[in-house]
Scaffold this motif. Structure first.
Motif, PDB file in Angstrom:
ATOM      1  N   GLN A  42       0.820  -1.204   0.000  1.00 13.21           N
ATOM      2  CA  GLN A  42       0.000   0.000   0.000  1.00 13.21           C
ATOM      3  C   GLN A  42       0.859   1.263   0.000  1.00 13.21           C
ATOM      4  O   GLN A  42       0.548   2.232  -0.712  1.00 13.21           O
ATOM      5  N   ASP A  43       1.921   1.257   0.765  1.00 16.08           N
ATOM      6  CA  ASP A  43       2.791   2.435   0.821  1.00 16.08           C
ATOM      7  C   ASP A  43       3.402   2.746  -0.541  1.00 16.08           C
ATOM      8  O   ASP A  43       3.594   3.920  -0.893  1.00 16.08           O
ATOM      9  N   SER A  44       3.708   1.727  -1.310  1.00 18.95           N
ATOM     10  CA  SER A  44       4.357   1.932  -2.603  1.00 18.95           C
ATOM     11  C   SER A  44       3.361   2.165  -3.742  1.00 18.95           C
ATOM     12  O   SER A  44       3.705   2.760  -4.754  1.00 18.95           O
ATOM     13  N   ALA A  45       2.141   1.673  -3.579  1.00 20.16           N
ATOM     14  CA  ALA A  45       1.146   1.782  -4.645  1.00 20.16           C
ATOM     15  C   ALA A  45       0.610   3.204  -4.751  1.00 20.16           C
ATOM     16  O   ALA A  45       0.649   3.990  -3.788  1.00 20.16           O
ATOM     17  N   SER A  46       0.093   3.515  -5.925  1.00 18.59           N
ATOM     18  CA  SER A  46      -0.600   4.787  -6.150  1.00 18.59           C
ATOM     19  C   SER A  46      -2.103   4.563  -6.083  1.00 18.59           C
ATOM     20  O   SER A  46      -2.590   3.438  -6.277  1.00 18.59           O
ATOM     21  N   ALA A  47      -2.834   5.628  -5.819  1.00 17.67           N
ATOM     22  CA  ALA A  47      -4.293   5.514  -5.782  1.00 17.67           C
ATOM     23  C   ALA A  47      -4.803   4.961  -7.108  1.00 17.67           C
ATOM     24  O   ALA A  47      -4.389   5.413  -8.174  1.00 17.67           O
ATOM     25  N   GLY A  48      -5.685   3.982  -7.037  1.00 16.84           N
ATOM     26  CA  GLY A  48      -6.223   3.348  -8.234  1.00 16.84           C
ATOM     27  C   GLY A  48      -5.510   2.079  -8.647  1.00 16.84           C
ATOM     28  O   GLY A  48      -5.976   1.365  -9.553  1.00 16.84           O
ATOM     29  N   ASP A  49      -4.380   1.774  -8.022  1.00 20.04           N
ATOM     30  CA  ASP A  49      -3.647   0.548  -8.339  1.00 20.04           C
ATOM     31  C   ASP A  49      -4.382  -0.678  -7.803  1.00 20.04           C
ATOM     32  O   ASP A  49      -5.273  -0.584  -6.953  1.00 20.04           O
ATOM     33  N   LYS A  67      -5.820   4.070   1.267  1.00 20.62           N
ATOM     34  CA  LYS A  67      -5.572   4.575  -0.081  1.00 20.62           C
ATOM     35  C   LYS A  67      -6.553   3.883  -1.027  1.00 20.62           C
ATOM     36  O   LYS A  67      -6.839   2.695  -0.851  1.00 20.62           O
ATOM     37  N   LYS A  68      -7.066   4.607  -2.002  1.00 23.92           N
ATOM     38  CA  LYS A  68      -8.017   4.025  -2.957  1.00 23.92           C
ATOM     39  C   LYS A  68      -7.321   2.932  -3.762  1.00 23.92           C
ATOM     40  O   LYS A  68      -6.467   3.199  -4.601  1.00 23.92           O
ATOM     41  N   LEU A  69      -7.697   1.673  -3.489  1.00 21.20           N
ATOM     42  CA  LEU A  69      -7.075   0.530  -4.132  1.00 21.20           C
ATOM     43  C   LEU A  69      -8.126  -0.505  -4.517  1.00 21.20           C
ATOM     44  O   LEU A  69      -9.195  -0.575  -3.913  1.00 21.20           O
ATOM     45  N   ILE A  70      -7.799  -1.310  -5.512  1.00 23.24           N
ATOM     46  CA  ILE A  70      -8.568  -2.506  -5.830  1.00 23.24           C
ATOM     47  C   ILE A  70      -7.777  -3.679  -5.263  1.00 23.24           C
ATOM     48  O   ILE A  70      -6.631  -3.912  -5.649  1.00 23.24           O
ATOM     49  N   ILE A  71      -8.376  -4.405  -4.333  1.00 19.64           N
ATOM     50  CA  ILE A  71      -7.681  -5.470  -3.619  1.00 19.64           C
ATOM     51  C   ILE A  71      -8.365  -6.792  -3.963  1.00 19.64           C
ATOM     52  O   ILE A  71      -9.565  -6.961  -3.722  1.00 19.64           O
TER      53      ILE A  71
END
Length: 334
Positions: A42-49, A67-71
Motif C-alpha cells: 500500500q505504501d508503494s502503490a498509487s491511488a487506483g492501483d 488509499k483508494k485501491l482494488i484489492i
C-alpha cells in the motif's frame, strides 16, 4: 434511490485506470512477488492501483486501507468447490478497516471483521468469519454513501452510523442483516440474500430473500423480519409461521425442500437451490429467490471477476525437442 452505476461497473468487471499498476503480494518464503506485506504494498502503490493478494499458509494480518485501491484475493472454500483455483490456498487476513473512498475489496478470507468508514466502496465475494461486527457497512463515521455489499459469505451485516444508497445483495449471511432502528437515516435495497435469523432495516426495499430459521436467539420477538418505517417486504421466503404483509411473501417454508444440503449449512454450495425448490421462480418477475437468483448470482468460492486458472497440468520432465508442455484451464467469473 439513485443507481450506483460506477459501483456496478466495478462489480461486474473490475475497472483499471490507464495509468494504474498491478502488484503481487505474497508472504510465502521463496516466492518472487513485488511485496511480502500489505503495508509495504500500500505504501508503494498509487491511488487506483490493484493489489493481488496471493494465497498463503500464513495470515497477512490486520490491514487498514487508507488509499483508494482494488484489492483482489483468490477466493475461499477452494477445496470444497470444483473449478475454483488450481492453487487451493486462500489469502487470509485478520481485521480489515476501510478508510479510503473508492476501495474495492474482493476474494479475501477475513478471520476478523470488515469495517467500512468510506463512500463509493464495493465489498464483494469475501468470506468474513467474525461474528460481533461481521461486515459493517458504516462504522463510527456518519454520512457515508454509495456502498455495495454483495456475494459475500459472512456471519452478519450491520452498521452503527447513518448511511444512504446502499445495495446489499446475493450474500449468504449466517445470522442477520441489521440496518438500523426507526430513528436512523438509511436508504437502500436488500435483495436476494440467504439469511439465518432476520432482516431489519428502515427505508429499505427488501425482496427476494430467504430467511431459513424459524426462531431467533438474538431477539425472539422478531422471527425472520422486523418491519420499520419506510421499508417494504416483497417476494421473501420465511421458515417462520407468521405471514408478512406484502406481495409474494411466503411463510412456513420447509427449508429442507429449498436448499441442496440444509443439514450441514457450512459451505456456500449447501445453499444452492435444489430441483423443485419452492424458491425457484418465486421472486419478483419470476426470478429465483436467494443468493443464487437475480441478475448478479452468488459465485461459488467468491472467485473474483478476473480470469483465473482452475486447473494446471505440469509434466515432471521435458524433452529437448518439444520442451515442457504445460496445460492450463482458465475461466472468468464476472
Amino acid at each position: 434511490m439513485k443507481k450506483l452505476t460506477l459501483a456496478f461497473i466495478i462489480l461486474t468487471g473490475i475497472i483499471f485506470s490507464v495509468d494504474a499498476k498491478s502488484w503481487r503480494v505474497n508472504n510465502t518464503p521463496g516466492i518472487d512477488a513485488d511485496f511480502t506485506t500489505l503495508t509495504a504494498a500500500q505504501d508503494s502503490a498509487s491511488a487506483g492501483d490493484t493489489l493481488y493478494i496471493e494465497g498463503s499458509a500464513t495470515s497477512y494480518g490486520n490491514f487498514n486501507i487508507n488509499k483508494k485501491l482494488i484489492i483482489i484475493g483468490p477466493g475461499y472454500f477452494l477445496t470444497e468447490n470444483d473449478s475454483s483455483q488450481a492453487l487451493k490456498q486462500t489469502a487470509i487476513l485478520g481485521q480489515v478497516q476501510i478508510y479510503a473512498d473508492g476501495t474495492v475489496l474482493s476474494g479475501i478470507y477475513a478471520t476478523g471483521y470488515v469495517l467500512n468508514r468510506a463512500s463509493n466502496v464495493v465489498i464483494t465475494r469475501n468470506y468474513v468469519t467474525e461474528s460481533n461486527n461481521g461486515i459493517s457497512v458504516a462504522h463510527d463515521v456518519s454520512n457515508i454513501h454509495d456502498v455495495v455489499v454483495s456475494q459475500n459469505y459472512c456471519v452478519r451485516i450491520s452498521r452503527n452510523r447513518d448511511v444512504r444508497d446502499v445495495l446489499i445483495f446475493n450474500n449468504i449471511v449466517e445470522s442477520y442483516i441489521l440496518m438500523g432502528t426507526a430513528s436512523d437515516n438509511f436508504t437502500g435495497v436488500i435483495k436476494n440474500n440467504v439469511v439465518g435469523y432476520y432482516i431489519e432495516a428502515v427505508h429499505a426495499e427488501i425482496k427476494n430473500n430467504i430467511i431459513y430459521y424459524s426462531s431467533n436467539p438474538y431477539n425472539g420477538s422478531y422471527i425472520g423480519y422486523k418491519v420499520l418505517a419506510g421499508s417494504t417486504y416483497h417476494y421473501n421466503l420465511f421458515a417462520g409461521t407468521t405471514v408478512l404483509t406484502g406481495i409474494g411473501n411466503v411463510a412456513n417454508v420447509d427449508m429442507n425442500d429449498v436448499f441442496t444440503d440444509f443439514t450441514n449449512k457450512n459451505v456456500d454450495n449447501d445453499f444452492m437451490l435444489k430441483e423443485g425448490s419452492p424458491a425457484l421462480a418465486a421472486g419478483e418477475n419470476g426470478s429465483d429467490c436467494g443468493a443464487f437468483g437475480g441478475d448478479q448470482p452468488y459465485v461459488l468460492s467468491g472467485i473474483p471477476g478476473v480470469p483465473h486458472i482452475y486447473e494446471a497440468i505440469i509434466p515432471t520432465s521435458a524433452s529437448g525437442d518439444s520442451g515442457l508442455k504445460v496445460f492450463l484451464k482458465i475461466k472468468t467469473n464476472n
